[in-house]
Structures are given as C-alpha cells and as structure tokens.
Design an enzyme around this catalytic site. Sequence first.
Site, PDB file in Angstrom:
ATOM      1  N   CYS A   1       0.814  -1.229   0.000  1.00 25.15           N
ATOM      2  CA  CYS A   1       0.000   0.000   0.000  1.00 25.15           C
ATOM      3  C   CYS A   1       0.841   1.269   0.000  1.00 25.15           C
ATOM      4  CB  CYS A   1      -0.934  -0.004   1.211  1.00 25.15           C
ATOM      5  SG  CYS A   1      -2.003  -1.446   1.260  1.00 25.15           S
TER       6      CYS A   1
ATOM      7  N   CYS B   1      -4.824   4.527   8.424  1.00 24.62           N
ATOM      8  CA  CYS B   1      -5.025   3.088   8.596  1.00 24.62           C
ATOM      9  C   CYS B   1      -6.099   2.773   9.623  1.00 24.62           C
ATOM     10  CB  CYS B   1      -3.720   2.415   8.986  1.00 24.62           C
ATOM     11  SG  CYS B   1      -2.922   3.152  10.388  1.00 24.62           S
TER      12      CYS B   1
HETATM   13  S1  SF4 Z   1      -2.616  -3.453   6.965  1.00 25.63           S
HETATM   14 FE1  SF4 Z   1      -3.414  -1.722   5.764  1.00 25.63          FE
HETATM   15  S2  SF4 Z   1      -1.575  -0.742   4.992  1.00 25.63           S
HETATM   16 FE2  SF4 Z   1      -0.990  -2.838   5.648  1.00 25.63          FE
HETATM   17  S3  SF4 Z   1      -1.190  -4.179   3.833  1.00 25.63           S
HETATM   18 FE3  SF4 Z   1      -3.140  -4.217   4.913  1.00 25.63          FE
HETATM   19  S4  SF4 Z   1      -4.365  -2.576   3.901  1.00 25.63           S
HETATM   20 FE4  SF4 Z   1      -2.238  -2.230   3.399  1.00 25.63          FE
END
Ligand code: SF4
Length: 236
Positions: A194, A217
């Site tokens: 991401c 997040c």
């Molecule tokens: S926790 Fe959030 S930032 Fe990390 S991979 Fe998953 S969606 Fe992406």
Amino acid sequence: MDQGIHETYAGLEGRELLEPLIRDFGGRLAVVSSFGAESAVLLHMVSEVDKSTPIIFLDTGKQFWETLSYRSMLIDRLGLTDVRSIQPDPSDLASADPDGTLHARNHDFCCHIRKTLPLEKALKGFDVVVSGRKRYHGGERRNLTPLTIDGARIKAEPLAGFSALDIELYMATHNLPRHPLTDIGYFSIGCEPCTVQGGSAEDPRAGRWAGTAKTECGIHWTANGRPIQVTAQRLQ
Ligand code: SF4
C-alpha cells in the site's frame, strides 16, 4: 481531570512535552512507532529521556524488509530496551486473509485485523499513548493538538507542530540514520503493498494507498480522542 492535564502541560511540545509525560506516567505510557521515514526524531527524543520506555511497533506481516532492518538498526543505535513488535492474531489472518491478499480487496478490513485489533490489545493498561504525527502531513492531521483526552486515555503528539524543515534539522543536528527507502523517493512508508514512491515535502503521504480515498489506517484518533473504529458493518 481534563482541565488539570491541559493546564499541567500547556504550551509544551517536542521533548519539552515528552519528558514530563514520561516522568509523570512512567510505565503507563507507551509510544507507537512505525519506524518509518521520520520516526527517528521521536525515538531519539524518547531515548534521551528514558531508553526503557515501551515502544510498540506494528509488525503487520506486510512491512518492507528495509523497515524491519531499519527498526533493528535504530534500536541498537538509540539503545532502546523495550521495543515490542506486535503481530496480527493468527486466527484472524486464517479466517479473513488466508492467502495474504486481503489488502487488494478491502484496505479497511486488512488494516483492521493487521493494525487496529493488535494495537488495541497491546495498549491495554496504558494511560498515555504517544505518536509522532504532524499537522504538516495534512488531511485529518491538520488539526492535531499536542494533547487530546477522552477521559480514559491521553493521546500525546509531541511533534504535532513540527514542519518538514524542523524534522530535517533535527535529523541533521543529531546525525540520525535515515530509512533506506527515503533515498529512493519514499516520503512516507507503511506496508509494502500500500505504499508507492512519491509524495513531497508539501504532501508527504501521497504515496500511501495511492489512487484511493483512504488516507489513514484507522489506528489513530478522532478529534475527541477516541480510537477511529472500523465497524463490522462497514467491512461487509
Ligand atoms: S494493513 Fe493496511 S496498509 Fe498494511 S497491507 Fe493491509 S491494507 Fe495495506
């Protein structure tokens, strides 16, 4: 209590705020750090006050290897003695993300099981949570204040008022090592799937969840100091 806390720490920021908080709350204070692009500043301040301060790192299982390597290097360099790397619950991963691709289908749910839930568990028993967010990062961070209180927990943002230049000067003055990905154009660094190269001093988080409406997040706090929650309904 709210009024008293605000009066006690009124007008303080940076290390000036961190030091009395660590002194006054001792083992009831935790720092949350991503060991990302600017994390060395807050971690250095903490190390100068008390190297045994609990520091929580969310090891989502999706971090860049460079971040894990930088974490180890900073721990050694700063002499931090209580860095806790916390991970998602294996049963949540098994039921919601067995093949590790949930991030491609539902960012909010992925962040919920890999970040929000483990962090909430790790923060149980702590009355003060410190993080290194800054107003200059924009978005909902624009209105950050050094302290917010929800009655049960104090949220401290000692770097809220720091500018990009302040961060640069602090890093240079203390000769702090840089996250290796900053050398190749990453201004803000989260999970690998991401995060893309890009961003600028004016918009450092442009490379996070690029091309989507998501900007946070979900592990941070609303203006009234309450954790931002992703509800089960929103996740379906
Ligand atoms: S926790 Fe959030 S930032 Fe990390 S991979 Fe998953 S969606 Fe992406």
